[in-house]
Design an enzyme around this catalytic site. Structure first.
Site, PDB file in Angstrom:
ATOM      1  N   GLU A  83     -13.589   5.711   0.117  1.00 22.48           N
ATOM      2  CA  GLU A  83     -14.464   4.767   0.819  1.00 22.48           C
ATOM      3  C   GLU A  83     -15.128   5.489   1.992  1.00 22.48           C
ATOM      4  O   GLU A  83     -14.521   5.712   3.031  1.00 22.48           O
ATOM      5  CB  GLU A  83     -13.654   3.553   1.294  1.00 22.48           C
ATOM      6  CG  GLU A  83     -13.062   2.753   0.145  1.00 22.48           C
ATOM      7  CD  GLU A  83     -12.150   1.637   0.620  1.00 22.48           C
ATOM      8  OE1 GLU A  83     -12.651   0.643   1.179  1.00 22.48           O
ATOM      9  OE2 GLU A  83     -10.919   1.771   0.443  1.00 22.48           O
ATOM     10  N   GLU A 113      -8.902   8.861   6.037  1.00 25.85           N
ATOM     11  CA  GLU A 113      -9.085   7.466   5.618  1.00 25.85           C
ATOM     12  C   GLU A 113     -10.112   7.319   4.492  1.00 25.85           C
ATOM     13  O   GLU A 113     -10.075   6.350   3.734  1.00 25.85           O
ATOM     14  CB  GLU A 113      -9.529   6.616   6.815  1.00 25.85           C
ATOM     15  CG  GLU A 113      -8.541   6.542   7.962  1.00 25.85           C
ATOM     16  CD  GLU A 113      -7.345   5.657   7.656  1.00 25.85           C
ATOM     17  OE1 GLU A 113      -7.500   4.710   6.856  1.00 25.85           O
ATOM     18  OE2 GLU A 113      -6.264   5.908   8.197  1.00 25.85           O
ATOM     19  N   LYS A 121     -15.306   4.157   5.826  1.00 24.72           N
ATOM     20  CA  LYS A 121     -14.122   3.871   6.624  1.00 24.72           C
ATOM     21  C   LYS A 121     -14.180   4.658   7.931  1.00 24.72           C
ATOM     22  O   LYS A 121     -14.663   5.789   7.977  1.00 24.72           O
ATOM     23  CB  LYS A 121     -12.849   4.210   5.856  1.00 24.72           C
ATOM     24  CG  LYS A 121     -12.632   3.305   4.638  1.00 24.72           C
ATOM     25  CD  LYS A 121     -11.186   3.077   4.320  1.00 24.72           C
ATOM     26  CE  LYS A 121     -10.491   2.277   5.379  1.00 24.72           C
ATOM     27  NZ  LYS A 121      -9.206   1.733   4.893  1.00 24.72           N
ATOM     28  N   GLU A 163       0.858  -1.184   0.000  1.00 19.25           N
ATOM     29  CA  GLU A 163       0.000   0.000   0.000  1.00 19.25           C
ATOM     30  C   GLU A 163       0.888   1.225   0.000  1.00 19.25           C
ATOM     31  O   GLU A 163       1.916   1.254   0.686  1.00 19.25           O
ATOM     32  CB  GLU A 163      -0.882   0.099   1.262  1.00 19.25           C
ATOM     33  CG  GLU A 163      -2.002  -0.882   1.403  1.00 19.25           C
ATOM     34  CD  GLU A 163      -2.799  -0.668   2.701  1.00 19.25           C
ATOM     35  OE1 GLU A 163      -3.645  -1.516   2.992  1.00 19.25           O
ATOM     36  OE2 GLU A 163      -2.576   0.347   3.414  1.00 19.25           O
TER      37      GLU A 163
END
Length: 332
Positions: free
Chosen positions: A304, A313, A307, A255
């Site tokens: 997203e 995030e 999250k 990542e």
């Protein structure tokens, strides 16, 4: 990706353009923690239409695996952290491989990530190595060991004394946790998966780290020979591995990303700069490991909105949920 747990301090002193994905060792992580995301088949089609040939997913979602059939997309498949304990039972691990790997013979599995960023102080950490061993045995029994490597993904907060990078060493608690895992990886010819985030190091240490150093835009090297924070972080992990005797263990960056909103220096301009420069940079190597490319997975495919944790995030996507690109990056 629980980045609030990152505690290591890295005291290390053209935004939109075409990028050729085919020339770099780059994939994109596909998380589904949102209530407005495209279907799995639409996502696979988006990867294919943009020439993205590698993917990481965080659980063996059957619809995603079905959509990946025949796509030729190489895959990192995670064992979710809450499944680790069950896979310390060898029969359960064999069933997991049969259900999620063998049943999808026309999916190009590359790595199985047994756990993601499990903290050594977490009791669940004791389940990682037994689960890895059981998954490996099941992979061997299926005669897939030359195709699929079994590993785990760690965060860089397990390394301390990271400046200069050559001084990097695992913390005492991390060393006891990681050394038998490293031995397993070396024995089986598998890489260590490492989630590398210059963003969080910069955000936590702005007095010591410049934004240019974090975004690959610094001109020239610093006093220990580094031009960017990504290489310095990665080499500090390599230095820590060498101190465990794993001189030839390879790292896959499982990542790396930069948020476009929600925190300090989190903007579309900075994130676009980071992703563009990262994709170009990993065609080469680092100071310690100059022979590239560096296999790297961008985090993440989409923003997203479900999250939890810091607001950042929710804002790591390189595409919007409507499948439009957030940055003008050309992947083909």
């Amino acid at each position: 990706m629980d980045k609030t747990s990152m505690t290591a301090i890295f005291l290390l002193i053209g935004i939109f353009s075409s990028v050729q994905f085919a020339d770099a060792q780059v994939g994109v992580c596909y998380g589904r923690n949102g209530d407005n995301l495209p279907s799995q088949q639409q996502v696979i089609n988006l990867y294919k239409s943009n020439g993205i040939t590698r993917m990481r997913i965080y659980d063996p979602d059957q619809a995603t695996l079905q959509a990946l059939k025949g796509s030729n997309i190489e895959l990192i498949l995670d064992v979710p952290n809450d499944n680790l304990q069950s896979l310390t039972d060898s029969t359960t691990a064999t069933n997991w491989v049969n259900t999620n790997i063998k049943a999808f013979s026309d999916v190009k599995f590359k790595y199985i990530a047994v756990g993601n960023e499990v903290d050594p102080s977490d009791s669940n950490s004791q389940n990682i190595l037994p689960a890895m061993q059981n998954i490996q045995n099941a992979i061997n029994s299926a005669n897939l060991q030359s195709q699929i490597k079994v590993s785990t993904a760690i965060q860089t907060g397990l390394v301390t004394n990271s400046y200069p990078p050559s001084n990097g060493v695992f913390t005492d608690s991390a060393s006891n946790f990681i050394k038998p895992i490293v031995n397993f990886l070396v024995q089986n010819g598998a890489p260590l998966l490492v989630n590398v985030y210059p963003y969080f190091s910069y955000a936590q240490n702005q007095q010591s780290i410049s934004i240019q150093y974090a975004l690959f835009t610094q001109q020239g090297n610093n006093d220990v020979g580094y031009q960017n924070l990504f290489d310095a972080i990665l080499d500090s992990v390599y230095a820590a591995l060498e101190k465990l005797g794993a001189n030839n263990l390879n790292i896959v960056v499982s990542e790396s990303g930069w948020p476009s909103a929600g925190g300090v220096a989190a903007s579309v301009d900075n994130a676009g700069t980071y992703y563009k420069n990262l994709i170009n940079h990993v065609k080469g190597g680092t100071v310690k490991r100059p022979n590239g490319p560096i296999e790297t997975y961008l985090f993440a495919m989409f923003d997203e909105d479900l999250k939890t944790g810091d607001e950042t995030e929710k804002h790591f996507g390189v595409f919007n949920p409507d499948q439009s690109p957030k940055y003008q990056l050309s992947f083909n």
